[in-house]
Design a protein around this motif. Structure first.
Motif, mmCIF file in Angstrom:
data_model
loop_
_atom_site.group_PDB
_atom_site.id
_atom_site.type_symbol
_atom_site.label_atom_id
_atom_site.label_comp_id
_atom_site.label_asym_id
_atom_site.label_seq_id
_atom_site.Cartn_x
_atom_site.Cartn_y
_atom_site.Cartn_z
ATOM 1 N N MET A 1 0.711 -1.272 -0.077
ATOM 2 C CA MET A 1 0.041 -0.093 -0.026
ATOM 3 C C MET A 1 0.916 1.215 0.007
ATOM 4 S SD MET A 1 -3.043 1.008 2.478
ATOM 5 C CE MET A 1 -2.920 2.227 3.694
ATOM 6 N N THR A 2 0.458 2.126 -0.898
ATOM 7 C CA THR A 2 1.417 3.292 -0.881
ATOM 8 C C THR A 2 0.675 4.095 0.173
ATOM 9 O OG1 THR A 2 1.149 3.534 -3.219
ATOM 10 C CG2 THR A 2 1.655 5.511 -2.272
ATOM 11 N N THR A 3 1.822 4.758 1.146
ATOM 12 C CA THR A 3 1.474 5.600 2.279
ATOM 13 C C THR A 3 1.082 7.015 1.649
ATOM 14 O OG1 THR A 3 3.459 4.564 3.353
ATOM 15 C CG2 THR A 3 2.689 6.507 4.237
ATOM 16 N N LEU A 4 0.102 7.297 2.381
ATOM 17 C CA LEU A 4 -0.712 8.434 2.015
ATOM 18 C C LEU A 4 -0.070 9.592 2.885
ATOM 19 C CD1 LEU A 4 -4.430 7.319 2.010
ATOM 20 C CD2 LEU A 4 -2.873 7.831 -0.137
ATOM 21 N N LEU A 89 -3.601 -4.597 3.647
ATOM 22 C CA LEU A 89 -5.029 -5.143 3.587
ATOM 23 C C LEU A 89 -5.624 -5.004 5.025
ATOM 24 C CD1 LEU A 89 -6.786 -6.258 1.432
ATOM 25 C CD2 LEU A 89 -5.648 -8.608 1.797
ATOM 26 N N VAL A 90 -4.973 -5.505 5.767
ATOM 27 C CA VAL A 90 -5.526 -5.875 7.265
ATOM 28 C C VAL A 90 -5.928 -4.435 7.790
ATOM 29 C CG1 VAL A 90 -5.034 -6.565 9.707
ATOM 30 C CG2 VAL A 90 -4.133 -8.107 7.760
ATOM 31 N N ALA A 143 -12.587 -0.849 -1.102
ATOM 32 C CA ALA A 143 -12.000 -0.979 -2.526
ATOM 33 C C ALA A 143 -11.617 0.114 -3.153
ATOM 34 C CB ALA A 143 -13.396 -1.585 -3.362
ATOM 35 N N VAL A 144 -12.196 1.341 -3.089
ATOM 36 C CA VAL A 144 -11.719 2.626 -3.621
ATOM 37 C C VAL A 144 -10.200 2.842 -3.087
ATOM 38 C CG1 VAL A 144 -11.887 5.195 -4.124
ATOM 39 C CG2 VAL A 144 -13.883 3.388 -4.271
ATOM 40 N N GLY A 150 -2.866 0.862 -3.956
ATOM 41 C CA GLY A 150 -2.309 -0.157 -4.839
ATOM 42 C C GLY A 150 -2.138 -1.573 -3.974
ATOM 43 N N ILE A 151 -3.240 -1.736 -3.268
ATOM 44 C CA ILE A 151 -3.144 -2.793 -2.295
ATOM 45 C C ILE A 151 -3.451 -4.139 -3.302
ATOM 46 C CG2 ILE A 151 -4.643 -4.331 -0.601
ATOM 47 C CD1 ILE A 151 -5.279 -1.669 0.796
#
Length: 151
Positions: A1-4, A89-90, A143-144, A150-151
């Motif tokens: 996951m991209t860090t926001l 994901l978790v 989902a979005v 990018g999960i």
């Protein structure tokens, strides 16, 4: 996951909220009391019975709350991942469970008890239909966020 980053999260949150609210709009009319929840909020704000609540205000409240909830969801997902050291994901799944509890709990404890004009026999159906609608919101929001990061 991209860090926001904070800025990216602030930009993504309302988009997540809008998309999830639009998905919720597909679920709500299919439920017996599905479209009642926005009218509850509008009725409480204007001190009018739910069935007489202003339709335009109900729509505005629905979308503004949806956008704000998107910000909350993105913030929860980011915070859960970084603070608890969970995988992406978790982190999104945990954020979804927390978000659903917050959405259902807030509605059931704050505006619904203050609504006028709702017979007691409708309250359970309104709560249930709101929970189903909120679950649809959370699934789409997750989902979005998953696609966006990018999960």
């Amino acid at each position: 996951m991209t860090t926001l980053s904070l800025l990216a999260g602030l930009a993504l949150g309302p988009i997540v909220g809008l998309v999830a609210t639009l998905a919720m709009d597909q679920v709500m009319p299919r439920l017996p009391e599905g479209t009642t929840a926005p009218k509850v909020a509008a009725g409480v704000l204007t001190d009018t019975p739910v069935d007489d609540a202003p339709e335009r205000l109900a729509t505005w409240v629905h979308y503004v709350a949806g956008g704000g909830s998107g910000l909350l969801f993105v913030g929860l997902a980011a915070a859960t991942g970084s603070l608890l050291g969970l995988g992406p994901l978790v982190a999104v799944a945990v954020a979804g469970v927390v978000q659903l509890a917050l959405m259902v709990g807030f509605f059931a404890l704050v505006p619904l008890p203050r609504a006028s004009g709702l017979p007691r026999q409708r309250l359970g159906r309104v709560r249930r239909d709101w929970a189903v609608s909120a679950a649809a919101y959370v699934v789409v929001a997750a989902a979005v966020v998953g696609v966006a990061t990018g999960i």
